[in-house]
Design an enzyme around this catalytic site. Structure first.
Site, PDB file in Angstrom:
ATOM      1  N   PHE A  72       0.852  -1.193   0.000  1.00 20.88           N
ATOM      2  CA  PHE A  72       0.000   0.000   0.000  1.00 20.88           C
ATOM      3  C   PHE A  72       0.884   1.237   0.000  1.00 20.88           C
ATOM      4  O   PHE A  72       1.668   1.451   0.924  1.00 20.88           O
ATOM      5  CB  PHE A  72      -0.953   0.063   1.202  1.00 20.88           C
ATOM      6  CG  PHE A  72      -1.845   1.260   1.125  1.00 20.88           C
ATOM      7  CD1 PHE A  72      -2.958   1.259   0.274  1.00 20.88           C
ATOM      8  CD2 PHE A  72      -1.569   2.428   1.816  1.00 20.88           C
ATOM      9  CE1 PHE A  72      -3.763   2.388   0.157  1.00 20.88           C
ATOM     10  CE2 PHE A  72      -2.370   3.563   1.693  1.00 20.88           C
ATOM     11  CZ  PHE A  72      -3.470   3.533   0.859  1.00 20.88           C
ATOM     12  N   ASP A 104       9.164   2.889   2.215  1.00 19.28           N
ATOM     13  CA  ASP A 104       7.986   3.704   2.533  1.00 19.28           C
ATOM     14  C   ASP A 104       7.750   3.571   4.039  1.00 19.28           C
ATOM     15  O   ASP A 104       7.259   2.547   4.512  1.00 19.28           O
ATOM     16  CB  ASP A 104       6.781   3.201   1.727  1.00 19.28           C
ATOM     17  CG  ASP A 104       5.498   3.968   2.058  1.00 19.28           C
ATOM     18  OD1 ASP A 104       5.475   4.701   3.068  1.00 19.28           O
ATOM     19  OD2 ASP A 104       4.512   3.804   1.316  1.00 19.28           O
ATOM     20  N   LYS A 140       2.242  11.133   7.250  1.00 23.55           N
ATOM     21  CA  LYS A 140       1.407  10.876   8.431  1.00 23.55           C
ATOM     22  C   LYS A 140       1.904  11.585   9.696  1.00 23.55           C
ATOM     23  O   LYS A 140       1.694  12.778   9.841  1.00 23.55           O
ATOM     24  CB  LYS A 140       1.242   9.364   8.618  1.00 23.55           C
ATOM     25  CG  LYS A 140       0.378   8.766   7.491  1.00 23.55           C
ATOM     26  CD  LYS A 140      -0.240   7.436   7.812  1.00 23.55           C
ATOM     27  CE  LYS A 140      -1.295   7.076   6.764  1.00 23.55           C
ATOM     28  NZ  LYS A 140      -0.933   5.998   5.856  1.00 23.55           N
TER      29      LYS A 140
END
Ligand SMILES: *Cc1c(COP(=O)(O)O)cnc(C)c1O
Length: 406
Positions: free
Chosen positions: A149, A234, A263
């Protein structure tokens, strides 16, 4: 006291009806309507209180509305918020320096969303592939992993292996090779002379907290070095303390060429993401070749810098390791025939079931614990890193009650 503008208070049902009527239906949220958050707790419009064990997918590692970050947001918002990169601003250099100290990589490129930063990393890798490695024009390949993802843009979903993320959104971007996760030989076989990079999550969070076996990252990093391929991680969800290290790749002795963060970089206040790399890689970009109007804006930079200061000053990485160990040990004592596995690192924990996890998440909500199913059958538990032992004990009692009744 003036009441002339007071409208009748809306109930949870009213908010849900409005949302269902006027919004796109691209989410399936739990049916509570949050109006306030503080630390690890959120309050809904009915006055009920919940312990947040999702933390906005790990964006609020510092806790909701952290007072120091709020103060920075207020101060900077009153000074200047957006300059565009047509001009310089006095906040961006401080963020660069903080990111350098955090990652050890010499340069950063600020963006906004995580998806945008992943796209940026891929552009950077391709450009490096052509200009430094000498890959023929338009032939660059990036190796990615099953169940990845990285975000929702067309290029990122082009190499998703989740049907609902892709179906109906083609045609897709070429140039990606998908291999199974946690399989070094599959990576070795997939590398060609045109491979410019590998893009990997050090732990696959969305896929259900999938933790590769020890040594995997190191072996992949070595393959990358041997074949002159960039090792890009990531860390948007796993980074900034979530797994008990600053970055999840630090559980192994590796040094990535490119790190992507987002985030929690802004503690949930404001979208800020960044790509970090050394000179050889970052140096391939020339003026005009990439950009973003809001990327590197002074408000975002100020917020991100304080969010990083909070991580350091409150020792949230260490706390994540300590609290995570304790929470995982408690969760491993849960007994129910539907539990397949309880796994985690730091405060990123997954309880894998052999049934849908949605009813359990709904039951937990009624008990005052918020979490969300991921990949249908996994309950992801990722409370803010400021969570206390007493709060974890409180949550565990409720989790035990719900899970053992499944
Ligand atoms: C959330 C996430 C993204 C995408 O970030 P957005 O800000 O939602 O675009 C990318 N990669 C990982 C690992 C994530 O968890």
């Amino acid at each position: 006291m003036s009441t002339e503008h007071a409208a009748p208070a809306l109930s949870t049902r009213d908010f849900i009806d409005l949302e269902e009527r006027y919004g796109a239906h691209n989410y399936h949220p739990l049916d509570l309507v949050i109006e306030r958050g503080e630390g690890c707790w959120v309050h809904d419009v009915e006055g009920r209180k919940y312990l947040d064990c999702l933390s906005a997918y790990s964006a609020v590692n510092q806790g909701h509305c952290h007072p120091r970050i709020l103060e920075t947001l207020r101060e900077q918002a009153a000074k200047v918020t957006l300059t565009s990169r047509a001009f310089r601003n006095d906040q961006l250099p401080h963020l660069y320096k903080a990111l350098r100290e955090l990652s050890g990589l010499s340069r950063a490129l600020p963006m906004n969303s995580g998806a945008e930063a992943c796209e940026t990393a891929i552009k950077l890798a391709r450009k490096w592939g052509y200009t430094v490695k000498g890959i023929p024009e338009d032939k660059a390949e990036v190796i990615v992993f099953a169940n990845n993802f990285h975000g929702r843009t067309i290029s990122l979903i082009s190499f998703s292996t989740v049907r609902s993320y892709r179906q109906g959104f083609g045609p897709f971007t070429p140039g990606f090779t998908v291999v199974p996760y946690d399989d070094v030989e599959a990576v070795r076989r997939a590398i060609t002379p045109n491979t410019c990079a590998i893009l990997m999550e050090p732990i696959q969070a969305e896929a259900g907290v999938l933790i590769p076996r020890d040594g995997y990252l190191k072996q992949v990093a070595e393959l990358c070095k041997q074949h002159r391929v960039l090792f890009m991680v990531d860390e948007i969800q796993t980074g900034l303390g979530r797994t008990g290290k600053t970055f999840a790749f630090q559980h192994e002795d590796v040094r990535p060429d490119v790190i992507v963060v987002g985030k929690a970089l802004s503690g949930g206040f404001y979208p800020v993401s960044a790509v970090m790399a050394d000179d050889e890689v970052m140096g391939v970009l020339r003026p005009g070749e990439h950009g973003s109007t809001y990327g590197g804006n002074p408000l975002g930079c100020a917020v991100a810098r304080t969010a990083l200061d909070v991580l350091r000053d409150e020792r949230l990485v260490e706390r994540s390791a300590e609290m995570g160990t304790s929470f995982l040990a408690m969760l491993k004592t849960l007994k129910n025939r539907h539990i397949v596995e309880v796994r985690g690192r730091g405060l990123m924990i997954g309880v894998a079931l052999d049934i849908s996890a949605r009813p359990a998440c709904e039951a937990l909500m009624k008990e005052g614990v918020l979490c969300k199913e991921t990949h249908d059958s996994v309950i992801r538990l990722t409370p803010p890193l400021i969570v206390t032992q007493a709060e974890l004990d409180w949550a565990f009692e409720r989790i035990k009650k719900v899970i053992e009744a499944l």
